[in-house]
Design an enzyme around this catalytic site. Structure first.
Site, PDB file in Angstrom:
ATOM      1  N   ILE A  91       0.841  -1.212   0.000  1.00 23.87           N
ATOM      2  CA  ILE A  91       0.000   0.000   0.000  1.00 23.87           C
ATOM      3  C   ILE A  91       0.871   1.256   0.000  1.00 23.87           C
ATOM      4  O   ILE A  91       0.583   2.230  -0.705  1.00 23.87           O
ATOM      5  CB  ILE A  91      -0.964   0.010   1.216  1.00 23.87           C
ATOM      6  CG1 ILE A  91      -1.781  -1.287   1.253  1.00 23.87           C
ATOM      7  CG2 ILE A  91      -1.908   1.218   1.128  1.00 23.87           C
ATOM      8  CD1 ILE A  91      -2.610  -1.471   2.509  1.00 23.87           C
ATOM      9  N   TYR A 114      -1.582  -9.904  15.175  1.00 25.82           N
ATOM     10  CA  TYR A 114      -1.524  -8.769  14.251  1.00 25.82           C
ATOM     11  C   TYR A 114      -2.564  -7.716  14.627  1.00 25.82           C
ATOM     12  O   TYR A 114      -2.236  -6.534  14.825  1.00 25.82           O
ATOM     13  CB  TYR A 114      -1.744  -9.237  12.803  1.00 25.82           C
ATOM     14  CG  TYR A 114      -2.067  -8.096  11.853  1.00 25.82           C
ATOM     15  CD1 TYR A 114      -1.100  -7.148  11.527  1.00 25.82           C
ATOM     16  CD2 TYR A 114      -3.342  -7.945  11.298  1.00 25.82           C
ATOM     17  CE1 TYR A 114      -1.390  -6.083  10.674  1.00 25.82           C
ATOM     18  CE2 TYR A 114      -3.640  -6.895  10.442  1.00 25.82           C
ATOM     19  CZ  TYR A 114      -2.665  -5.964  10.135  1.00 25.82           C
ATOM     20  OH  TYR A 114      -2.959  -4.909   9.313  1.00 25.82           O
ATOM     21  N   LYS A 140      -2.172  -3.854  16.144  1.00 27.85           N
ATOM     22  CA  LYS A 140      -2.679  -2.654  15.458  1.00 27.85           C
ATOM     23  C   LYS A 140      -3.619  -1.882  16.398  1.00 27.85           C
ATOM     24  O   LYS A 140      -3.581  -0.654  16.450  1.00 27.85           O
ATOM     25  CB  LYS A 140      -3.398  -3.027  14.153  1.00 27.85           C
ATOM     26  CG  LYS A 140      -2.505  -3.606  13.068  1.00 27.85           C
ATOM     27  CD  LYS A 140      -1.411  -2.669  12.551  1.00 27.85           C
ATOM     28  CE  LYS A 140      -1.909  -1.518  11.710  1.00 27.85           C
ATOM     29  NZ  LYS A 140      -0.791  -0.800  11.053  1.00 27.85           N
ATOM     30  N   THR A 198      -6.336  -0.701  10.499  1.00 24.25           N
ATOM     31  CA  THR A 198      -7.118  -1.734   9.829  1.00 24.25           C
ATOM     32  C   THR A 198      -8.467  -1.960  10.513  1.00 24.25           C
ATOM     33  O   THR A 198      -8.595  -1.764  11.729  1.00 24.25           O
ATOM     34  CB  THR A 198      -6.323  -3.053   9.829  1.00 24.25           C
ATOM     35  OG1 THR A 198      -7.186  -4.136   9.506  1.00 24.25           O
ATOM     36  CG2 THR A 198      -5.724  -3.354  11.198  1.00 24.25           C
ATOM     37  N   ASP A 199      -9.438  -2.434   9.750  1.00 28.09           N
ATOM     38  CA  ASP A 199     -10.743  -2.789  10.331  1.00 28.09           C
ATOM     39  C   ASP A 199     -10.637  -4.012  11.246  1.00 28.09           C
ATOM     40  O   ASP A 199     -11.569  -4.300  12.003  1.00 28.09           O
ATOM     41  CB  ASP A 199     -11.791  -3.040   9.236  1.00 28.09           C
ATOM     42  CG  ASP A 199     -11.477  -4.212   8.316  1.00 28.09           C
ATOM     43  OD1 ASP A 199     -10.350  -4.752   8.388  1.00 28.09           O
ATOM     44  OD2 ASP A 199     -12.365  -4.584   7.516  1.00 28.09           O
ATOM     45  N   GLU A 200      -9.495  -4.728  11.176  1.00 29.53           N
ATOM     46  CA  GLU A 200      -9.374  -5.947  11.981  1.00 29.53           C
ATOM     47  C   GLU A 200      -9.335  -5.652  13.471  1.00 29.53           C
ATOM     48  O   GLU A 200      -9.525  -6.545  14.286  1.00 29.53           O
ATOM     49  CB  GLU A 200      -8.134  -6.740  11.549  1.00 29.53           C
ATOM     50  CG  GLU A 200      -8.241  -7.105  10.086  1.00 29.53           C
ATOM     51  CD  GLU A 200      -7.244  -8.141   9.614  1.00 29.53           C
ATOM     52  OE1 GLU A 200      -6.743  -8.920  10.431  1.00 29.53           O
ATOM     53  OE2 GLU A 200      -6.993  -8.153   8.400  1.00 29.53           O
TER      54      GLU A 200
HETATM   55  P1  NAD Z   1       3.242  -4.789   3.505  1.00 33.91           P
HETATM   56  O1  NAD Z   1       3.535  -5.964   4.379  1.00 33.91           O
HETATM   57  O2  NAD Z   1       3.071  -5.007   2.048  1.00 33.91           O
HETATM   58  O3  NAD Z   1       4.404  -3.695   3.663  1.00 33.91           O
HETATM   59  C1  NAD Z   1       4.936  -3.336   4.907  1.00 33.91           C
HETATM   60  C2  NAD Z   1       6.180  -2.489   4.637  1.00 33.91           C
HETATM   61  O4  NAD Z   1       6.695  -2.061   5.906  1.00 33.91           O
HETATM   62  C3  NAD Z   1       7.298  -3.236   3.919  1.00 33.91           C
HETATM   63  O5  NAD Z   1       7.850  -2.439   2.898  1.00 33.91           O
HETATM   64  C4  NAD Z   1       8.317  -3.501   5.026  1.00 33.91           C
HETATM   65  O6  NAD Z   1       9.658  -3.593   4.539  1.00 33.91           O
HETATM   66  C5  NAD Z   1       8.103  -2.294   5.915  1.00 33.91           C
HETATM   67  N1  NAD Z   1       8.510  -2.539   7.310  1.00 33.91           N
HETATM   68  C6  NAD Z   1       8.168  -3.599   8.091  1.00 33.91           C
HETATM   69  N2  NAD Z   1       8.761  -3.485   9.297  1.00 33.91           N
HETATM   70  C7  NAD Z   1       9.459  -2.330   9.279  1.00 33.91           C
HETATM   71  C8  NAD Z   1      10.266  -1.662  10.236  1.00 33.91           C
HETATM   72  N3  NAD Z   1      10.466  -2.175  11.456  1.00 33.91           N
HETATM   73  N4  NAD Z   1      10.832  -0.484   9.901  1.00 33.91           N
HETATM   74  C9  NAD Z   1      10.637   0.051   8.644  1.00 33.91           C
HETATM   75  N5  NAD Z   1       9.908  -0.554   7.706  1.00 33.91           N
HETATM   76  C10 NAD Z   1       9.319  -1.727   8.013  1.00 33.91           C
HETATM   77  O7  NAD Z   1       1.981  -4.096   4.148  1.00 33.91           O
HETATM   78  P2  NAD Z   1       0.730  -3.383   3.447  1.00 33.91           P
HETATM   79  O8  NAD Z   1      -0.254  -4.406   3.069  1.00 33.91           O
HETATM   80  O9  NAD Z   1       1.237  -2.432   2.444  1.00 33.91           O
HETATM   81  O10 NAD Z   1       0.121  -2.581   4.694  1.00 33.91           O
HETATM   82  C11 NAD Z   1       0.566  -1.274   5.006  1.00 33.91           C
HETATM   83  C12 NAD Z   1      -0.184  -0.772   6.222  1.00 33.91           C
HETATM   84  O11 NAD Z   1      -1.576  -0.798   5.964  1.00 33.91           O
HETATM   85  C13 NAD Z   1       0.043  -1.615   7.483  1.00 33.91           C
HETATM   86  O12 NAD Z   1       0.145  -0.721   8.578  1.00 33.91           O
HETATM   87  C14 NAD Z   1      -1.220  -2.444   7.586  1.00 33.91           C
HETATM   88  O13 NAD Z   1      -1.514  -2.768   8.928  1.00 33.91           O
HETATM   89  C15 NAD Z   1      -2.248  -1.511   6.997  1.00 33.91           C
HETATM   90  N6  NAD Z   1      -3.418  -2.146   6.363  1.00 33.91           N
HETATM   91  C16 NAD Z   1      -3.239  -3.126   5.429  1.00 33.91           C
HETATM   92  C17 NAD Z   1      -4.347  -3.698   4.825  1.00 33.91           C
HETATM   93  C18 NAD Z   1      -4.207  -4.766   3.746  1.00 33.91           C
HETATM   94  O14 NAD Z   1      -5.212  -5.315   3.308  1.00 33.91           O
HETATM   95  N7  NAD Z   1      -3.006  -5.071   3.283  1.00 33.91           N
HETATM   96  C19 NAD Z   1      -5.636  -3.271   5.174  1.00 33.91           C
HETATM   97  C20 NAD Z   1      -5.771  -2.261   6.134  1.00 33.91           C
HETATM   98  C21 NAD Z   1      -4.652  -1.708   6.711  1.00 33.91           C
HETATM   99  P1  TYD Z   2      -5.781 -12.381   4.366  1.00 33.81           P
HETATM  100  O1  TYD Z   2      -5.568 -11.941   2.967  1.00 33.81           O
HETATM  101  O2  TYD Z   2      -4.664 -13.066   5.071  1.00 33.81           O
HETATM  102  O3  TYD Z   2      -6.286 -11.107   5.146  1.00 33.81           O
HETATM  103  P2  TYD Z   2      -6.925 -10.994   6.655  1.00 33.81           P
HETATM  104  O4  TYD Z   2      -6.722 -12.257   7.374  1.00 33.81           O
HETATM  105  O5  TYD Z   2      -6.088  -9.897   7.201  1.00 33.81           O
HETATM  106  O6  TYD Z   2      -8.352 -10.642   6.448  1.00 33.81           O
HETATM  107  O7  TYD Z   2      -7.035 -13.360   4.393  1.00 33.81           O
HETATM  108  C1  TYD Z   2      -8.287 -12.955   3.892  1.00 33.81           C
HETATM  109  C2  TYD Z   2      -9.250 -14.084   4.129  1.00 33.81           C
HETATM  110  O8  TYD Z   2      -8.860 -15.212   3.337  1.00 33.81           O
HETATM  111  C3  TYD Z   2      -9.268 -14.581   5.559  1.00 33.81           C
HETATM  112  O9  TYD Z   2     -10.600 -14.955   5.906  1.00 33.81           O
HETATM  113  C4  TYD Z   2      -8.386 -15.826   5.545  1.00 33.81           C
HETATM  114  C5  TYD Z   2      -8.613 -16.362   4.151  1.00 33.81           C
HETATM  115  N1  TYD Z   2      -7.476 -17.079   3.545  1.00 33.81           N
HETATM  116  C6  TYD Z   2      -7.647 -18.386   3.046  1.00 33.81           C
HETATM  117  O10 TYD Z   2      -8.742 -18.952   3.090  1.00 33.81           O
HETATM  118  N2  TYD Z   2      -6.571 -19.014   2.492  1.00 33.81           N
HETATM  119  C7  TYD Z   2      -5.340 -18.445   2.433  1.00 33.81           C
HETATM  120  O11 TYD Z   2      -4.370 -19.093   1.941  1.00 33.81           O
HETATM  121  C8  TYD Z   2      -5.186 -17.096   2.925  1.00 33.81           C
HETATM  122  C9  TYD Z   2      -3.862 -16.401   2.870  1.00 33.81           C
HETATM  123  C10 TYD Z   2      -6.280 -16.457   3.476  1.00 33.81           C
END
Ligand code: NAD
Ligand code: TYD
Length: 340
Positions: A12, A150, A154, A125-127
């Site tokens: 993101i 996780y 958060k 996150t909504d989690e």
């Molecule tokens: P990601 O895992 O793709 O990227 C995380 C980044 O943070 C990586 O580039 C990693 O190198 C860096 N990082 C990790 N630990 C670090 C540290 N100690 N110091 C500096 N950099 C560090 O994550 P994402 O999916 O892009 O998520 C970004 C943010 O959005 C997170 O805070 C996550 O909780 C939040 N978020 C994600 C989702 C989703 O669906 N992916 C949804 C809602 C919120």
């Molecule tokens: P994920 O992408 O890990 O996001 P989050 O757990 O943060 O919502 O998982 C999304 C949903 O998909 C969750 O209900 C778990 C499920 N899931 C599977 O069924 N199989 C998989 O291999 C993964 C990674 C997730």
């Protein structure tokens, strides 16, 4: 305007940097990223030569480094993405989650407080709300009931950030988004994992009965919402960001199989995730009302674009799936049994 973006080499954060540098000529960005398994500078190749972009490799838990960065390059705002972001990894190995998500956020908040940064946008996150029973959708006052290491980390970091507003008047804004999907997502999360396995003709591991529900948000819609909250959000407030697209996992998987021309014989129902939240559902009414933001990308379009990106970027996928990913895959999926 000068921004410090943490975690900008991740999924993101890199989308946010590409979006902001591409659309906002008055913004300069310093990206502070540790480059964990999830951080990838390939995601930022298109901005690497931009004079308004800088990269520093480093850990947000490193107090001296964070202070030095802010001293040498004073910023107007911090947009804090850096996190250990995956539930399954947080179950297998909770310590890095605690370190980065809690200690790292604390380190940044302290540095921001000392330097009187004008905006601290904490990406959450909504989690943090935990599983939401039908027919409810969580608004920002819904109780926090995180279920995984996780989501608990958060929730803890959200509350810490908000306490810095209440106690020190640090201008904090917290955003809580639903599940993101789109290009450059590391193939450990549901959608990119299922797309890349389907493209390779490999089995698709669905946890439990596949009826867990997630609300899907296209990554660029999320980034536009973060910008809106950065510009127009009120200090000390939380803003939910949902995609208004709730789907059971099995439906997402079936859509991916159909779009990639694969059959449902690839589906494997496997041992469920411990503590698996059943349903997430968000009300995003507040950010829509206060900033005018709304999600623009319908799931049917977003998933087609995402699949096309993974098809066209097989080299990126192969590189991120080599090495450490293989160990993770064996650890997380190797001992899961097929359950029906
Ligand atoms: P990601 O895992 O793709 O990227 C995380 C980044 O943070 C990586 O580039 C990693 O190198 C860096 N990082 C990790 N630990 C670090 C540290 N100690 N110091 C500096 N950099 C560090 O994550 P994402 O999916 O892009 O998520 C970004 C943010 O959005 C997170 O805070 C996550 O909780 C939040 N978020 C994600 C989702 C989703 O669906 N992916 C949804 C809602 C919120
Ligand atoms: P994920 O992408 O890990 O996001 P989050 O757990 O943060 O919502 O998982 C999304 C949903 O998909 C969750 O209900 C778990 C499920 N899931 C599977 O069924 N199989 C998989 O291999 C993964 C990674 C997730």
């Amino acid at each position: 305007m000068r921004l410090l973006v943490t975690g900008g080499a991740g999924f993101i954060g890199s989308a946010f940097i590409r979006l902001v540098l591409g659309t906002n000529p008055s913004v300069s960005i310093l990206n502070l990223d540790k480059l964990t398994y999830a951080g990838n500078l390939e995601n930022l190749e298109c901005v690497a030569g931009n004079p308004r972009y800088r990269f520093v490799r480093g850990d947000i838990c490193d107090t001296a480094l964070v202070n030095r960065v802010l001293e040498e390059w004073p910023v107007d705002a911090i947009v804090h993405f850096a996190a250990e972001s995956h539930v399954d990894r947080s179950i297998l190995s909770p310590e890095p989650v605690f370190e980065t998500n809690l200690r790292g956020t604390f380190t940044l908040l302290e540095a921001a407080r000392r330097r009187r940064v004008q905006r601290f946008l904490h990406v959450s996150t909504d989690e943090v709300y935990g599983s939401i029973p039908e027919p409810y959708a969580a608004d920002e006052s819904y109780p926090l009931r995180p279920a995984s290491p996780y989501s608990a980390s958060k929730a803890g970091s959200d509350l810490l950030a908000l306490s810095y507003f209440t106690t020190y008047r640090l201008p904090v804004v917290v955003t809580r988004a639903s599940n993101n999907y789109g290009p450059y997502q590391f193939p450990e999360k549901l959608i990119p994992l299922m797309i890349s396995n389907a493209l390779e003709g490999k089995p698709l591991p669905v946890y439990g009965d596949g009826m867990n529900v997630r609300d899907w948000l296209y990554v660029d819609d999320h980034c536009r919402a973060i910008l809106a909250a950065l510009e127009k959000g009120r200090e000390g407030e939380v803003y939910n960001i949902g995609g208004n697209c709730s789907l059971p996992n099995i439906e997402v998987v079936r859509k991916i199989l159909k779009a990639t021309g694969r059959g449902e014989d690839l589906i494997r129902f496997v041992t469920d995730r411990p503590g698996h939240d059943r349903r997430y559902a968000l009300s995003s009414e507040k950010i829509m009302r206060e900033t005018g933001w709304s999600p623009q990308v319908a799931f049917e379009n977003g998933i087609q674009q995402t699949i096309a990106w993974y098809q066209e970027n097989a080299g990126w996928v192969a590189r991120v799936k080599s090495g450490e990913y293989q160990n993770y895959y064996a650890l997380n999926y190797g001992s899961r049994e097929e359950i029906r």
